[in-house]
Motif scaffolding. Structure first.
Motif, PDB file in Angstrom:
ATOM      1  N   TRP B 181      92.490 -54.256 -49.927  1.00  0.00           N
ATOM      2  CA  TRP B 181      91.589 -53.273 -49.297  1.00  0.00           C
ATOM      3  C   TRP B 181      90.171 -53.818 -49.208  1.00  0.00           C
ATOM      4  O   TRP B 181      89.558 -54.155 -50.212  1.00  0.00           O
ATOM      5  CB  TRP B 181      91.588 -51.985 -50.130  1.00  0.00           C
ATOM      6  CG  TRP B 181      90.834 -50.853 -49.534  1.00  0.00           C
ATOM      7  CD1 TRP B 181      90.635 -50.599 -48.199  1.00  0.00           C
ATOM      8  CD2 TRP B 181      90.183 -49.789 -50.239  1.00  0.00           C
ATOM      9  NE1 TRP B 181      89.921 -49.443 -48.031  1.00  0.00           N
ATOM     10  CE2 TRP B 181      89.621 -48.932 -49.268  1.00  0.00           C
ATOM     11  CE3 TRP B 181      90.024 -49.476 -51.581  1.00  0.00           C
ATOM     12  CZ2 TRP B 181      88.911 -47.779 -49.610  1.00  0.00           C
ATOM     13  CZ3 TRP B 181      89.317 -48.340 -51.921  1.00  0.00           C
ATOM     14  CH2 TRP B 181      88.778 -47.499 -50.952  1.00  0.00           C
ATOM     15  N   GLY B 186      88.590 -52.269 -42.993  1.00  0.00           N
ATOM     16  CA  GLY B 186      89.769 -51.485 -42.637  1.00  0.00           C
ATOM     17  C   GLY B 186      90.465 -50.909 -43.849  1.00  0.00           C
ATOM     18  O   GLY B 186      90.172 -51.293 -44.987  1.00  0.00           O
ATOM     19  N   GLY B 187      91.380 -50.012 -43.588  1.00  0.00           N
ATOM     20  CA  GLY B 187      92.128 -49.357 -44.661  1.00  0.00           C
ATOM     21  C   GLY B 187      93.030 -50.345 -45.385  1.00  0.00           C
ATOM     22  O   GLY B 187      93.140 -51.508 -45.019  1.00  0.00           O
ATOM     23  N   LYS B 188      93.672 -49.827 -46.445  1.00  0.00           N
ATOM     24  CA  LYS B 188      94.437 -50.718 -47.313  1.00  0.00           C
ATOM     25  C   LYS B 188      95.891 -50.820 -46.898  1.00  0.00           C
ATOM     26  O   LYS B 188      96.416 -49.987 -46.151  1.00  0.00           O
ATOM     27  CB  LYS B 188      94.345 -50.215 -48.748  1.00  0.00           C
ATOM     28  CG  LYS B 188      94.899 -48.809 -48.936  1.00  0.00           C
ATOM     29  CD  LYS B 188      94.538 -48.242 -50.285  1.00  0.00           C
ATOM     30  CE  LYS B 188      93.102 -47.811 -50.416  1.00  0.00           C
ATOM     31  NZ  LYS B 188      92.695 -46.695 -49.536  1.00  0.00           N
ATOM     32  N   LEU B 189      96.526 -51.873 -47.371  1.00  0.00           N
ATOM     33  CA  LEU B 189      97.968 -52.012 -47.224  1.00  0.00           C
ATOM     34  C   LEU B 189      98.475 -52.677 -48.502  1.00  0.00           C
ATOM     35  O   LEU B 189      97.823 -53.573 -49.049  1.00  0.00           O
ATOM     36  CB  LEU B 189      98.305 -52.859 -45.984  1.00  0.00           C
ATOM     37  CG  LEU B 189      99.780 -52.913 -45.580  1.00  0.00           C
ATOM     38  CD1 LEU B 189     100.348 -51.534 -45.277  1.00  0.00           C
ATOM     39  CD2 LEU B 189      99.958 -53.808 -44.360  1.00  0.00           C
ATOM     40  N   ASP B 190      99.650 -52.212 -48.965  1.00  0.00           N
ATOM     41  CA  ASP B 190     100.126 -52.655 -50.271  1.00  0.00           C
ATOM     42  C   ASP B 190     100.706 -54.057 -50.222  1.00  0.00           C
ATOM     43  O   ASP B 190     101.239 -54.504 -49.206  1.00  0.00           O
ATOM     44  CB  ASP B 190     101.195 -51.693 -50.805  1.00  0.00           C
ATOM     45  CG  ASP B 190     100.594 -50.337 -51.161  1.00  0.00           C
ATOM     46  OD1 ASP B 190      99.363 -50.224 -51.119  1.00  0.00           O
ATOM     47  OD2 ASP B 190     101.358 -49.410 -51.465  1.00  0.00           O
ATOM     48  N   VAL B 192     103.623 -55.793 -51.845  1.00  0.00           N
ATOM     49  CA  VAL B 192     104.818 -55.365 -52.561  1.00  0.00           C
ATOM     50  C   VAL B 192     105.729 -56.562 -52.769  1.00  0.00           C
ATOM     51  O   VAL B 192     106.067 -57.248 -51.805  1.00  0.00           O
ATOM     52  CB  VAL B 192     105.574 -54.286 -51.757  1.00  0.00           C
ATOM     53  CG1 VAL B 192     106.692 -53.691 -52.591  1.00  0.00           C
ATOM     54  CG2 VAL B 192     104.621 -53.208 -51.282  1.00  0.00           C
ATOM     55  N   ASN B 197     104.162 -57.588 -46.151  1.00  0.00           N
ATOM     56  CA  ASN B 197     103.533 -56.718 -45.155  1.00  0.00           C
ATOM     57  C   ASN B 197     102.569 -57.534 -44.307  1.00  0.00           C
ATOM     58  O   ASN B 197     102.081 -58.573 -44.732  1.00  0.00           O
ATOM     59  CB  ASN B 197     102.756 -55.591 -45.855  1.00  0.00           C
ATOM     60  CG  ASN B 197     103.660 -54.442 -46.237  1.00  0.00           C
ATOM     61  OD1 ASN B 197     104.652 -54.184 -45.562  1.00  0.00           O
ATOM     62  ND2 ASN B 197     103.332 -53.769 -47.319  1.00  0.00           N
ATOM     63  N   ALA B 214      93.838 -51.606 -54.808  1.00  0.00           N
ATOM     64  CA  ALA B 214      93.865 -50.149 -54.783  1.00  0.00           C
ATOM     65  C   ALA B 214      95.184 -49.571 -55.278  1.00  0.00           C
ATOM     66  O   ALA B 214      95.399 -48.376 -55.160  1.00  0.00           O
ATOM     67  CB  ALA B 214      93.577 -49.642 -53.377  1.00  0.00           C
ATOM     68  N   GLU B 215      96.073 -50.405 -55.776  1.00  0.00           N
ATOM     69  CA  GLU B 215      97.293 -49.833 -56.363  1.00  0.00           C
ATOM     70  C   GLU B 215      97.334 -50.215 -57.830  1.00  0.00           C
ATOM     71  O   GLU B 215      97.144 -51.381 -58.169  1.00  0.00           O
ATOM     72  CB  GLU B 215      98.542 -50.350 -55.644  1.00  0.00           C
ATOM     73  CG  GLU B 215      99.849 -49.757 -56.157  1.00  0.00           C
ATOM     74  CD  GLU B 215      99.928 -48.242 -56.006  1.00  0.00           C
ATOM     75  OE1 GLU B 215      99.566 -47.545 -56.970  1.00  0.00           O
ATOM     76  OE2 GLU B 215     100.331 -47.777 -54.924  1.00  0.00           O
TER      77      GLU B 215
END
Lengths: 630, 383
Positions: B181, B186-190, B192, B197, B214-215
């Motif tokens: 993030w 821009g917004g976040k993406l995990d 994983v 992703n 952010a996770e």
């Protein structure tokens, strides 16, 4: 014929009277079990609240070093888990237990001993989970327990084992209680009380109970799999061995989103009773409110992936869940508008219960609107896992669920215990909680928009987050002060003993037609139900025409306004009630010991198995009433 | 009941006070200059997300004001005045249908742009933005690794990007779930494990943008941060060239001593020579074998995944974006080497490196100073 059970029962003679400690331990009375649920979950509420305050102290300024990151992770994990599973759910269960049989004109729930079993399992499960504090290894993987962080590799201590075993035990209690209330509401309604004459609180309890019965097994399956991963080395969610961590999220939120409605629907039911009573008007659009509840319970199953908008499910899935999430705002909006229309044209009395219910509308609206904001995926990717989300769901769960529950406490307290809670202290309690919660959770909206992630134990100085965090921490303590005033109120009110009549609020539903406090047998005679808000229209037959336009005028003329029953028949009521039983307690202890065995040693599992066997066999051979008592 | 007969005084309008306070606080709260403010957007993705938020915010604000003021009006207007029973109305189906349909219409104004922006942003880099720069971001407990597969460059915790060029980021995780993030971009993406992703970002202005995991990812989650350094295309090209240039050899005695200590104590986990050809794939393999070593012996492995330190002297932060340092003020770097957990709790370096394990292995202050001097000297040798 019952020699076997009697032999077993002689080890602990079956309790005969409801008096004393043994009377409480062996109780199968829904009212006592309701009180037990209430006291137990209120104590967990205080503990989980202290956990929150410790976190607020640590976050009140940048770079503080008051609480270690280890402890902080345990605090937010246990705060979340406790508030959901040990506070709001069982506090709702306290209301189900106390109110449902009274609202539907029944003498108890359908399965009184199962009801006791649910309570004891809940008690032992909650004790087991919190026992982890005493050995210094409380769960630290978050209330969501995301894999693979919750795996044995990344959470090697016993904390997450306590968490998952505890949840599995609590799930059994919830499912049993859910089934009990579905059957109770479907089967035990007084004659004439058709589904569309059910009080709204009973309706919301029915929907909640169905959700519990359907949703908790999903968590149970996921929980058993995670438990197997941790204890026996399976690979359901262990990505190091090819397991799928995203599957855990799907399973958890497939349970987790219906769970949100399990938490909020009972409070909505309470508000739907309190507002009409103090506006002295029937609930506006009964059918719409009921159907809105059903639609929420149904749609609640199709929105779980909005908890996973940043997991990378792709634009198609994200679009679908954005739409379904916005759709669920519609029935929720309908409820809010109907509550407001209930006030319209009313004659509103501002009791403490009413203030709490009105604040439910005011605050839940905020939580609902920020929920719609989250439904917009691209915008949500900036908010997900930030304090904006924390603010959102605390407006729903504190501003909504908790305010609703406090409203219910002030509303039904005189019915349950025969005296009022002090209104002056009640107002202080309300305003402190109202102001405190807004100060605490309001600023968290812009903390989130200002980029502060959740679940961080500290933050840097140059981020611009200090003032809002300080305000939030002060708010947290004001909220806590409000709760403290409530506790003081309980004792002050008991001392003042301001006696309540059967019908102190000019109530509308059956529970107000019987004495306060409620006699052990509930209803002297099982009532016959003719109307929605049956008690009201029988008290004020002249108003029937306003609600039921086609009602026969002749019949109204012949109706004599009824008065509530004020007389408790006392000990010799002569009404058939089930005898007390220890077996629920024994069975619950067996279940818990077996679960402890999974974490410790095989021999303990055997011990638990013996307890379960003893409890179950004794229970099934035990007659509802011992022969010699008749 | 006495209190039931009391009239509602208008002072209960005080109910509105908290809302006024809240609106005021909201006004002072949005400072776009703050390092992670989502209102301080510096690229099209963040801007589109902000615009969408503001649109929904006004819709929500309208509903909020309508509902709350109607509620207050109702409470004041219909407060208890006399004992006359109100009309026992059962409802009004027409009204109820209206307030089901009107919100539905309002929601379409939110839903349509939402769906549009989802497909704008989450369906790959648009073709008309030019050739994207490919980056692979890998989450580790608790730091970020950045690889540029087309440029064969590996770095950590400081992501260099050119402005006005789309960055196509592949997000991976080695251990648990993290989330990538950079609020201003821009917004976040995990990130994983086993589920890669892809996201794309574009910076329109040069600058240093803060990023943060952010996770929730374990004990040091709060301290897993990074910086994105957006440069002009030209500066970025220079940086790429620099990253392929050998470092200035150690000059002073202290730097030479520092190099020897680094080679003996640090280099089995920290690579610092990924400027040669072929070093890219070598570092990927080394990183993998360090990870496997740790998995094999989580308590005592001598090796753990660790950030690549090539040209460390050009960096600004230690501890994954936690503390700043410079050649003039290396205190934080020295503190980090001496006592990592004083800056960042739970760091694997402290748990696994032999210099922290026993007293006799412990480095002296002057040795730490030497290592620090050596690391600060690691800069491209530009002729």
């Amino acid at each position: 014929m019952t020699t076997n059970s009697l032999t077993l029962a002689r080890i602990f003679p079956r309790p005969k009277s409801g008096k004393g400690l043994w009377g409480w331990i062996g109780t199968v009375d829904h009212k006592r079990i309701g009180t037990l649920y209430g006291i137990t979950s209120f104590i967990w509420f205080l503990i989980a609240g202290i956990e929150a305050l410790l976190m607020r102290i640590q976050l009140s300024d940048a770079e503080l070093d008051i609480i270690s990151p280890d402890l902080y992770n345990q605090l937010f994990t246990m705060h979340g888990t406790s508030m959901v599973f040990l506070v709001i759910m069982p506090l709702s269960a306290a209301f189900f237990n106390w109110i449902i049989p009274l609202q539907i004109g029944a003498r108890d729930v359908a399965f009184p001993r199962l009801n006791a079993l649910s309570y004891w399992i809940f008690l032992f499960g909650s004790l087991l989970m919190n026992f982890s504090w005493l050995i210094g290894q409380a769960p630290d993987g978050g209330w969501f327990g995301y894999a693979p962080n919750s795996s044995a590799t990344f959470s090697p201590g016993s904390g997450m084992t306590f968490w998952i075993v505890g949840l599995n035990i609590l799930g059994v209690a919830s499912i049993a209680a859910g089934l009990n209330f579905v059957v109770t509401i479907v089967n035990m309604r007084a004659p004439g009380m058709t589904f569309f004459k059910l009080p709204i609180f009973t309706w919301m309890t029915l929907i909640t109970s169905i959700l519990i019965v359907l949703a908790l097994p999903v968590l149970a399956v996921a929980g058993i799999q995670l438990q197997a991963d941790r204890l026996f080395g399976t690979h359901f969610y262990n990505s190091l061995a090819g397991g799928d961590p995203v599957l855990w999220q799907h399973m958890f939120w497939l349970f987790g989103h219906p769970e949100v409605y399990i938490l909020i629907l009972p409070a909505m039911g309470i508000v739907s009773e309190v507002l009409p009573t103090f506006a002295r008007k029937p609930l506006f659009g009964y059918a719409f409110v009921v159907f809105a509840g059903i639609v929420i319970g149904f749609l609640g199953w199709f929105v779980w992936s909005h908890h996973m908008f940043t997991v990378g499910l792709g634009p198609a899935a994200n679009s679908a869940f954005a739409i379904s999430t916005m759709l669920i705002g519609l029935p929720t909006g309908v409820k809010i508008f109907n509550w407001m229309a209930t006030l319209w044209g009313g004659s509103i009395k501002f009791t403490t219960a009413m203030w709490f219910s009105v604040s439910f509308i005011a605050l839940f609206t905020i939580g609902g609107l920020s929920g719609v904001m989250h439904a917009s995926v691209p915008s949500d990717t900036q908010q997900q896992d930030t304090y904006f989300v924390v603010a959102h769901f605390h407006y729903v769960l504190v501003g909504g669920a908790l305010m609703g529950i406090f409203s219910g406490i002030y509303f039904w307290w005189p019915k349950a215990y025969g005296h009022f809670l002090n209104e002056k202290l009640g107002k202080i309690n309300f305003w402190l909680m109202f102001i405190g919660m807004n100060l605490q959770f309001g600023p968290q909206h812009w903390l989130g928009m200002n980029g502060m992630p959740r679940r961080i134990y500290t933050y840097a100085e140059n981020m611009g987050w200090e003032p809002s965090n300080m305000v939030a921490s002060v708010g947290g303590f004001i909220l806590a002060l409000g709760v403290l005033v409530f506790i003081i109120n309980i004792f002050v009110s008991k001392k003042q003993n301001n006696i309540a009549s059967s019908d102190p609020w000019d109530g509308r539903t059956l529970e107000w037609s019987i004495p306060s406090p409620v006699p052990v047998y509930n209803f002297r005679e099982v009532p016959e139900v003719k109307f929605r808000d049956d008690f009201w229209f029988k008290k004020y037959p002249q108003t029937i025409k306003e609600y039921y336009h086609d009602f026969d005028e002749e019949e109204i003329k012949n109706m004599k306004p009824i008065k509530p029953d004020e007389k408790d028949l006392g000990e010799n009521h002569g009404i058939h009630l089930p005898d007390l039983s220890y077996y629920p307690l024994i069975l619950a202890a067996g279940v818990t010991i077996l679960a402890v065995g999974m974490m410790t040693h095989f021999s303990v599992i055997v011990l638990g198995g013996i307890g379960i066997f003893w409890g179950a066999i004794g229970w099934s051979l035990e007659p509802v009433n011992d022969p010699e008592s008749h | 009941m006495k209190f039931l007969r009391k009239k509602l005084p208008l002072k209960h309008l005080l109910l509105t006070m908290p809302f006024i306070v809240i609106s005021f606080m909201f006004l002072i709260g949005c400072n776009p200059e703050d390092p992670q403010s989502t209102f301080g957007d510096k690229g099209p993705i963040a801007k589109q997300q902000k615009d969408l938020f503001i649109l929904i915010f006004w819709v929500a604000a309208f509903v909020f004001i309508a509902v709350e003021s109607a509620l207050i009006y109702l409470l004041v207007k219909y407060r208890y005045k006399n004992n006359k029973l109100p009309y026992q109305s059962h409802g009004n189906t027409k009204l109820e249908i209206i307030w089901t349909i009107v919100p539905a219409i309002v929601l379409t104004f939110v839903a349509v742009p939402t769906i549009q922006v989802i497909w704008d942003q989450q369906n790959g880099v648009p073709d008309d933005l030019g050739e994207p720069l490919r980056v692979e971001a890998i989450g580790h407990q608790w730091w970020f690794e950045f690889r540029y597969p087309d440029l064969e460059i590996i770095t950590a915790n400081e992501l260099h990007i050119p402005i006005n060029r789309p960055i196509n980021i592949k997000l991976q995780s080695e251990d648990v779930i993290h989330s990538f993030w950079i609020p201003k971009l821009g917004g976040k993406l995990d990130m994983v494990p086993l589920n890669d992703n892809y996201m794309w970002l574009l910076a329109e202005e040069t600058g240093i943008y803060y990023g943060q995991c952010a996770e929730f990812c374990g004990v040091a989650h709060a301290l897993m941060r990074f910086r994105a350094i957006a440069q002009t295309e030209q500066d970025f090209e220079t940086w790429v060239e620099d990253m392929r240039t050998e470092p200035i050899p150690p000059q002073s005695e202290s730097e030479i001593n520092g190099r020897n200590l680094f080679m003996a104590q640090c280099s089995m986990c920290h690579t610092n020579n990924s400027y040669t050809s072929g070093s890219y794939i070598r570092e990927i393999n080394s990183q993998k074998s360090r990870w496997d070593a740790w998995l094999n012996d989580i308590e005592n492995s001598p090796q753990v995944s660790a950030p690549n330190l090539t040209h460390f002297g050009t960096r600004h932060t230690v501890g994954a974006g936690i503390k700043e340092f410079s050649k003039e003020n290396p205190d934080n770097l020295i503190k980090w080497i001496k006592d990592p957990s004083s800056i960042k709790i739970g760091t694997r370096m402290e748990k696994h490196a032999s210099i922290y394990k026993t007293e006799e292995n412990r480095l002296t202050d002057s040795e730490i100073k030497d290592i620090s001097n050596y690391l600060l000297s690691l800069k491209p040798n530009i002729k």
